[in-house]
Scaffold this motif. Structure first.
Motif, PDB file in Angstrom:
ATOM      1  N   ARG A 189      17.000  50.005 107.356  1.00  0.00           N
ATOM      2  CA  ARG A 189      16.872  49.320 108.653  1.00  0.00           C
ATOM      3  C   ARG A 189      17.705  50.000 109.731  1.00  0.00           C
ATOM      4  O   ARG A 189      17.283  50.166 110.862  1.00  0.00           O
ATOM      5  CB  ARG A 189      17.253  47.847 108.522  1.00  0.00           C
ATOM      6  CG  ARG A 189      16.029  46.996 108.194  1.00  0.00           C
ATOM      7  CD  ARG A 189      16.440  45.641 107.815  1.00  0.00           C
ATOM      8  NE  ARG A 189      17.477  45.690 106.768  1.00  0.00           N
ATOM      9  CZ  ARG A 189      18.076  44.636 106.261  1.00  0.00           C
ATOM     10  NH1 ARG A 189      17.802  43.452 106.719  1.00  0.00           N
ATOM     11  NH2 ARG A 189      18.978  44.753 105.300  1.00  0.00           N
ATOM     12  N   ASN A 190      18.908  50.414 109.310  1.00  0.00           N
ATOM     13  CA  ASN A 190      19.769  51.142 110.257  1.00  0.00           C
ATOM     14  C   ASN A 190      19.094  52.416 110.736  1.00  0.00           C
ATOM     15  O   ASN A 190      19.074  52.732 111.931  1.00  0.00           O
ATOM     16  CB  ASN A 190      21.064  51.594 109.558  1.00  0.00           C
ATOM     17  CG  ASN A 190      22.080  50.485 109.570  1.00  0.00           C
ATOM     18  OD1 ASN A 190      21.881  49.501 110.264  1.00  0.00           O
ATOM     19  ND2 ASN A 190      23.137  50.658 108.806  1.00  0.00           N
ATOM     20  N   LYS A 192      15.990  53.130 110.758  1.00  0.00           N
ATOM     21  CA  LYS A 192      14.822  52.829 111.594  1.00  0.00           C
ATOM     22  C   LYS A 192      15.262  52.530 113.025  1.00  0.00           C
ATOM     23  O   LYS A 192      14.618  52.970 113.979  1.00  0.00           O
ATOM     24  CB  LYS A 192      14.108  51.623 111.002  1.00  0.00           C
ATOM     25  CG  LYS A 192      12.716  51.428 111.478  1.00  0.00           C
ATOM     26  CD  LYS A 192      12.054  50.489 110.501  1.00  0.00           C
ATOM     27  CE  LYS A 192      10.925  49.728 111.054  1.00  0.00           C
ATOM     28  NZ  LYS A 192      10.325  48.871 110.034  1.00  0.00           N
ATOM     29  N   GLU A 193      16.346  51.803 113.134  1.00  0.00           N
ATOM     30  CA  GLU A 193      16.849  51.494 114.483  1.00  0.00           C
ATOM     31  C   GLU A 193      17.225  52.766 115.224  1.00  0.00           C
ATOM     32  O   GLU A 193      17.018  52.896 116.424  1.00  0.00           O
ATOM     33  CB  GLU A 193      18.082  50.605 114.384  1.00  0.00           C
ATOM     34  CG  GLU A 193      17.760  49.156 114.637  1.00  0.00           C
ATOM     35  CD  GLU A 193      18.956  48.277 114.369  1.00  0.00           C
ATOM     36  OE1 GLU A 193      20.076  48.667 114.756  1.00  0.00           O
ATOM     37  OE2 GLU A 193      18.752  47.209 113.759  1.00  0.00           O
ATOM     38  N   LYS A 194      17.799  53.710 114.462  1.00  0.00           N
ATOM     39  CA  LYS A 194      18.288  54.924 115.123  1.00  0.00           C
ATOM     40  C   LYS A 194      17.172  55.920 115.446  1.00  0.00           C
ATOM     41  O   LYS A 194      17.186  56.554 116.492  1.00  0.00           O
ATOM     42  CB  LYS A 194      19.310  55.619 114.230  1.00  0.00           C
ATOM     43  CG  LYS A 194      20.613  54.849 114.113  1.00  0.00           C
ATOM     44  CD  LYS A 194      21.553  55.632 113.222  1.00  0.00           C
ATOM     45  CE  LYS A 194      22.603  54.748 112.592  1.00  0.00           C
ATOM     46  NZ  LYS A 194      23.199  55.321 111.404  1.00  0.00           N
ATOM     47  N   GLY A 196      13.533  55.402 114.575  1.00  0.00           N
ATOM     48  CA  GLY A 196      12.198  54.851 114.802  1.00  0.00           C
ATOM     49  C   GLY A 196      11.251  55.028 113.630  1.00  0.00           C
ATOM     50  O   GLY A 196      11.646  55.333 112.509  1.00  0.00           O
ATOM     51  N   GLU A 222       9.876  52.872 104.694  1.00  0.00           N
ATOM     52  CA  GLU A 222      10.275  51.968 105.778  1.00  0.00           C
ATOM     53  C   GLU A 222      10.127  52.639 107.144  1.00  0.00           C
ATOM     54  O   GLU A 222       9.995  51.980 108.166  1.00  0.00           O
ATOM     55  CB  GLU A 222      11.740  51.541 105.614  1.00  0.00           C
ATOM     56  CG  GLU A 222      11.967  50.581 104.475  1.00  0.00           C
ATOM     57  CD  GLU A 222      11.167  49.302 104.645  1.00  0.00           C
ATOM     58  OE1 GLU A 222      11.271  48.696 105.721  1.00  0.00           O
ATOM     59  OE2 GLU A 222      10.420  48.945 103.712  1.00  0.00           O
TER      60      GLU A 222
END
Ligand SMILES: C[S@@+](CC[C@H](N)C(=O)[O-])C[C@H]1O[C@@H](n2cnc3c(N)ncnc32)[C@H](O)[C@@H]1O
Length: 549
Positions: A189-190, A192-194, A196, A222
């Motif tokens: 998740r981290n 992905k936040e950073k 995309g 993910e």
């Protein structure tokens, strides 16, 4: 109590603020570094895998340490031609995967428009010194039309990123690429936040360095869009037997990955092996291995023979890992080497072979015994990636979009192949050498003629029209009644017959893909790994996908 009423007081307060700021900045850096390091150590603990063929920890403390010291691939691995002004120019390596036409064929049936307004995002995960990033960015630059492709190059090694960045800048490709230092095992998740979500993820030669490759695939999943796909590469345990024996031998001798150690390895491998050693017992492979041992850069020797960790797999294990991560195999490359029929003709044997893709590939691998890598395209099991281009649908009807599909010869010149084919004695098949094994793939009698029509622009319907309206070989033209027999051939018969056979064989060795838009051939590109088989054209052609208009 201190009361600062004059200018001196402000100065001291300012200095204290500065001190606090520096202190917190340093604390922040220490926490971040420890987190990245902790993550890596977590992932890099040696000895945790139960899978066969893994040799751990020659002297490195982690995978990261190995690639900081020996960035890979070494950038002078490939010859560098000069340009017109005699200036050294970087070789553009055209290899599979990371070729846009190929990706399109196997993941989106050739229908993907890389210039869609929504954009097209590529992640090169574990991109190393940038080989694949440069290959992709070059194709994006060469696409006609307004490209909206965004490439992210991620790696654990800062030294590798620095080299990749330098190469990308020196080639003027920086507007297409962003660099990110991190690990694919970081919390998904981290990550992905950073960085995309991506439409295509390229992850070659990386997952087998992780302690838990399934976790790596899950994390990458993910980061993948629902209709996206990934190109992966794992080492093959059967074909690399000699490499793992050598890794163990070097470990037994405690050879360190230092200049002296690497020099020792070169000597030992070249002169110290009895002919029965697994690296030597295939004379053809040994010859090229031995030659490259001398020419190879240190990083290559370390990567192959003294890595911190590399784990190899049989193809059935690859299927299992992909499935465990909630993904599915779209296609193994090259398709023909995973087909039992490439090696077996006996109907009795063929009737006993499993019919599912994993069983068939497993049979082919165990029989051939020479698979060194497993290259494959995968997609989310519950995703919407359409998968590889097919001539026929499930009900054996002609699949959608087949008439408008354009055959795209992959890095070879059709004129030369056509004249080579015309000279071959009939019935000899298409010779193809795969890791010391010479195989012959069936080709139709009219192969030379059809190949000549495949220019990366004509659709299959146009090729069919041109084919049936010419008379082909003299024999056919003279026929029994002096007429050409092709007019009565339907489009479906053309696909089932001559074109289908040619497609199976050329696509089988990954030399033919299908696209829904024309491609362009750029003759000035340099590809060291062009098609290399005796008597075959060795043309370094480059076929980037063009924006669909
Ligand atoms: C053998 S090199 C392959 C480089 C590149 N993919 C290629 O095929 O040319 C492996 C690369 O994976 C990187 N790597 C290893 N583990 C990684 C991880 N957990 N996250 C990101 N990169 C990693 C290494 O730093 C190294 O650059």
């Amino acid at each position: 109590m201190f009361v600062f009423v004059n200018g001196e007081g402000y100065k001291i307060r300012f200095k204290m603020k500065l001190l606090f700021a520096v202190f917190f900045a340093m604390l922040f850096i220490v926490v971040v570094v420890r987190r990245v390091d902790g993550n890596e150590k977590e992932n890099d603990k040696g000895g945790g895998s139960s899978l066969e063929n893994s040799v751990f920890d020659v002297r490195f403390k982690s995978v990261r340490e190995q690639y900081e010291a020996f960035p890979y691939p070494p950038t002078t691995l490939h010859p560098t031609p000069s340009n017109a002004r005699g200036k050294r120019r970087e070789a553009i390596v055209l290899q599979s995967p990371s070729h846009l036409t190929e990706i399109n064929h196997y993941i989106w049936k050739g229908r993907r428009n890389f210039c869609d307004k929504g954009g097209f995002r590529i992640l090169v995960a574990g991109g190393g010194t940038g080989e694949k990033t440069i290959q992709l960015a070059t194709q994006v630059r060469d696409m006609k039309g307004e490209s909206v492709v965004d490439i992210v190059h991620l790696d654990l090694s800062t030294a590798s990123i620095a080299i990749a960045k330098n190469r990308v800048e020196s080639l003027g490709l920086e507007r297409y690429v962003r660099f990110f230092h991190g690990s694919i095992t970081e919390d998904a998740r981290n990550l992905k936040e950073k960085i995309g979500v991506f439409d295509y993820i390229d992850c070659l030669g990386v997952l087998h360095h992780l302690e838990n490759p399934s976790l790596g695939i899950e994390n990458l999943k993910e980061l993948l869009s629902d209709d996206g796909g990934m190109g992966l590469m794992f080492y093959g345990s059967l074909g690399r037997r000699g490499i793992y024996d050598m890794q163990r031998l070097l470990k037994l001798m405690d050879v360190p990955p230092t200049n002296k150690g690497i020099k020792f390895v070169r000597e030992f491998v070249s002169h110290g092996l009895p002919p029965t050693n697994w690296l030597r017992n295939d004379p053809q492979r040994w010859q090229s291995f031995n030659r490259s041992m001398h020419a190879s850069k240190d990083a290559q020797i370390v990567d192959m023979l003294m890595p911190f960790r590399d784990v190899a797999y049989r193809v059935d294990q690859v299927f299992d890992m992909v499935k465990a991560a909630g993904m599915k195999v779209l296609q193994l490359l090259q398709p023909a080497i995973y087909r039992p029929e490439t090696y077996v003709r006996d109907p009795d044997v063929l009737s006993r072979i499993p019919t599912d893709p994993k069983g068939r590939a497993s049979f082919a691998e165990l029989l051939a015994g020479n698979m060194y890598h497993h290259f494959l395209y995968v997609a989310k099991r519950d995703g919407s990636a359409p998968g590889p281009f097919q001539l026929f649908d499930r009900d054996a009807g002609v699949a959608d979009d087949v008439e408008s599909a354009i055959p795209v010869p992959h890095i070879f010149d059709t004129t030369e192949l056509s004249s080579a084919l015309a000279k071959w004695p009939e019935g000899t098949g298409l010779p193809w050498s795969h890791r010391s094994l010479q195989i012959h793939l069936p080709i139709p009698r009219d192969a030379a003629e059809i190949v000549l029509l495949m220019d990366g622009r004509r659709t299959l319907a146009e090729i069919y029209e041109a084919f049936i309206s010419s008379c082909g070989s003299t024999e056919e033209a003279e026929g029994e009644h002096g007429v050409c027999g092709r007019e009565s051939m339907s489009f479906k018969m053309f696909l089932l017959g001559p074109f289908g056979q040619l497609f199976d064989s050329l696509n089988g060795i990954n030399k033919l893909h299908m696209a829904q838009a024309p491609v362009q051939y750029l003759h000035d590109r340099y590809a060291p790994w062009a098609w290399k088989i005796p008597g075959f054209p060795k043309n370094p052609y480059h076929s980037p996908a063009r924006c669909y208009v």
